[in-house]
Scaffold this active site. Structure first.
Site, PDB file in Angstrom:
ATOM      1  N   LYS A  92       0.876  -1.140   0.111  1.00 40.44           N
ATOM      2  CA  LYS A  92       0.049   0.030  -0.023  1.00 40.44           C
ATOM      3  C   LYS A  92       0.792   1.264   0.064  1.00 40.44           C
ATOM      4  O   LYS A  92       1.977   1.225   0.372  1.00 40.44           O
ATOM      5  CB  LYS A  92      -0.939   0.023   1.445  1.00 40.44           C
ATOM      6  CG  LYS A  92      -2.022   0.766   1.063  1.00 40.44           C
ATOM      7  CD  LYS A  92      -3.266   0.121   0.191  1.00 40.44           C
ATOM      8  CE  LYS A  92      -4.565   0.755   0.094  1.00 40.44           C
ATOM      9  NZ  LYS A  92      -5.297  -0.057  -0.628  1.00 40.44           N
ATOM     10  N   ASN A 100     -16.619   5.710  -5.878  1.00 41.32           N
ATOM     11  CA  ASN A 100     -16.697   4.808  -6.658  1.00 41.32           C
ATOM     12  C   ASN A 100     -17.288   3.174  -6.332  1.00 41.32           C
ATOM     13  O   ASN A 100     -18.291   2.853  -7.074  1.00 41.32           O
ATOM     14  CB  ASN A 100     -15.152   4.320  -7.303  1.00 41.32           C
ATOM     15  CG  ASN A 100     -15.020   3.105  -8.159  1.00 41.32           C
ATOM     16  OD1 ASN A 100     -14.779   2.130  -8.010  1.00 41.32           O
ATOM     17  ND2 ASN A 100     -15.219   3.723  -9.664  1.00 41.32           N
TER      18      ASN A 100
END
Length: 419
Positions: free
Chosen positions: A109, A224
Site C-alpha cells: 500500500k 466509486n
C-alpha cells in the site's frame, strides 16, 4: 463530514484481527513472526513546486507487507489524514485479501499526506511524478504493482506508469493497474470493487434466505465502490433508501433513483440537493432500519459508540476496515451478518490481477469475460469463507482471516527461510 469515525489506530486493529484468526488456526510462533509484520517500509519526503512557485514538502509512504505468494499489490491514496500506521494496516489487509480470493499477489500500500481537493491538476501531477521517483526502487511488474485508491484515479496511474517507463527507457504498462484503457488498462476495472461487493451481497442474501429484490439498502460513501454497488443493487430490484458522500446525505424511505443520483453526482460532485429526497446526517444514516448496510467510506466508521444503533441485517464492508473489533462484537451479538472487507471489496484487486495478466500477455479480454471471471472468483471465495465459518463456528471476519492467513502461512512453510 461523511463519517462518525473515531480516532483508532488502524494498524493495531489489523494486528488484533490477525491474532484472533491465528489463534483459531493454531499458528505457531515461528510462522507468526514471518507473516505478521511488513517486510519493507519506506518513508519518503516529497518536495513539490506549487503553482505559486513555492516549494512544499509532503510526507509519503510505500509499505510492502508480504511477497510470500507473489508481487506486492495495493493502491496509493492521497488524503490529509494518511499516516504510516494506516498504510501498514492497509498493506496487511491487502495480503490477506489477495490470499482470500486466491490470486498470486502479496499485500502492499502507498499513501501521500496531502489534500488533493486543494491542489491543481498540475500540482498533483508534479507530486505524483516526484513520489513515483522516490519509490521507484520498490515498484515494478514483478515486484510491487500500485493501483488507485482514495483520491487517486486512472490519470494518477498514467503519470506513475509514464514516470516509471521514462526511467526504464521503454513502456512498462504492467507497473500499475487501474490505468486508462488506451495505456493497457482493463475493461471492467472501474466497476470491479462495487461489482465484487454486489456479488458477495448476492451470496449472503442467498445464504440467509433474504430476497434481494425489495431489500432496503443504505450506502455510506457514494464514491466509486459505493455508487457502483448501489447501481447494481438498484438494478437487481433492491431499494436504496439512503446514501451520503463527504459533504452531504440524502434519504427517501421509498427508494432513491440511483442512475439519476449518479448523474447528479457526476455533474455537481455531490449528492446534495437530489429531488424527492430529504437531507440526512451521517449519524442518522448509520442508524436507519434496513436490510443491508454498505459502509463504503473510510476506516472505523462503525465503532463501539455507534454500533448499537446499526439496525441492518447484513453489513457489507465495501471500504477497508470500516468496523472496529469492538463494533464487530456488538453487531455479532445482535445477529448481524458481516461480509468482511478482505472478502467483500476484493473485486478491485481481482480485476487488477486480470489487468496485470493482460498487460504481461499483451492480450486483452472482453468486458463480459471479465465480469464472468470476477463473479466466479468472488463466489468461490465467499463459499470458502462461509465453509470455514460453519465448520469452525466463528464469525465471517475470523473465517476470512483464517483463509487468507492460512494460505500465506502455507506458502511461507513451503518456501522456507533464506539463507
Amino acid at each position: 463530514m461523511l463519517t462518525t469515525t473515531r480516532t483508532e489506530n488502524a494498524y493495531e486493529l489489523a494486528l488484533q484481527n490477525f491474532d484472533a484468526a491465528a489463534d483459531v488456526l493454531g499458528l505457531d510462533n515461528d510462522t507468526r513472526e514471518m507473516i505478521k509484520f511488513p517486510e519493507r517500509v519506506l518513508t519518503v519526503s516529497v518536495p513539490v513546486r506549487m503553482d505559486d512557485g513555492r516549494i512544499r514538502r509532503f510526507e509519503a509512504y510505500r509499505v510492502q507487507h508480504s511477497s510470500a505468494r507473489g508481487p506486492g499489490k495495493g493502491g496509493i491514496r492521497y488524503h490529509p489524514q494518511v499516516t504510516l500506521d494506516e498504510v501498514k494496516a492497509l498493506a496487511t489487509w491487502m495480503t490477506w485479501k489477495c490470499a482470500v480470493v486466491n490470486i498470486p499477489f502479496g499485500g502492499a500500500k502507498g499513501g501521500v499526506t496531502c489534500d488533493p481537493k486543494h491542489m491543481s491538476a498540475h500540482e498533483l501531477e508534479r507530486l505524483t511524478r516526484r513520489y513515483t521517483s522516490a519509490i521507484l526502487p520498490l515498484i515494478g511488474p514483478e515486484k510491487d504493482i500500485p493501483a488507485p485508491d482514495v483520491y487517486t484515479n486512472s490519470q494518477t496511474m498514467a503519470w506513475i506508469m509514464d514516470t516509471f517507463s521514462m526511467m526504464k527507457g521503454y513502456a512498462v504498462p504492467g507497473v500499475v493497474t487501474g490505468k486508462p484503457l488506451n495505456l493497457g488498462g482493463s475493461l471492467g476495472r472501474n466497476e470491479a470493487t462495487g461489482r465484487g461487493v454486489f456479488y458477495t451481497i448476492e451470496c449472503a442474501c442467498q445464504h440467509l434466505g433474504l430476497p434481494l429484490k425489495g431489500a432496503s439498502v443504505v450506502v455510506q460513501g457514494f464514491g466509486n465502490a459505493g455508487s457502483i454497488a448501489a447501481q447494481l443493487l438498484h438494478a437487481a430490484g433492491a431499494k436504496v433508501i439512503a446514501v451520503n458522500d463527504s459533504s452531504s446525505g440524502v434519504y427517501n424511505r421509498n427508494g432513491l433513483n440511483i442512475p439519476e443520483l449518479m448523474h447528479l453526482k457526476s455533474l455537481t460532485g455531490k449528492v446534495e440537493g437530489f429531488p424527492e429526497a430529504e437531507p440526512i446526517t451521517p449519524e442518522d444514516l448509520l442508524a436507519l432500519e434496513c436490510d443491508i448496510l454498505v459502509p463504503a467510506a473510510l476506516e472505523n466508521a462503525v465503532h463501539v459508540d455507534n454500533a448499537a444503533k446499526v439496525k441492518a441485517k447484513v453489513v457489507a464492508e465495501a471500504a477497508n476496515g470500516p468496523l472496529t473489533p469492538a463494533a464487530d462484537r456488538v453487531l455479532e451479538d445482535k445477529g448481524v451478518f458481516i461480509i468482511p472487507d478482505i472478502l467483500c471489496n476484493a473485486g478491485g484487486v481481482t480485476v487488477s490481477y486480470f489487468e496485470w495478466v493482460q498487460d504481461e500477455q499483451h492480450l486483452f479480454w472482453q468486458e463480459q469475460d471479465i465480469y464472468d471471471r470476477l463473479e466466479k472468483v468472488m463466489k468461490i471465495a465467499f463459499n470458502d469463507v462461509l465453509k470455514i465459518r460453519l465448520d469452525h463456528k466463528v464469525d465471517m471476519r475470523i473465517a476470512a482471516n483464517m483463509l487468507g492467513i492460512g494460505r500465506v502461512a502455507d506458502a511461507v512453510r513451503v518456501r522456507g527461510i533464506y539463507p
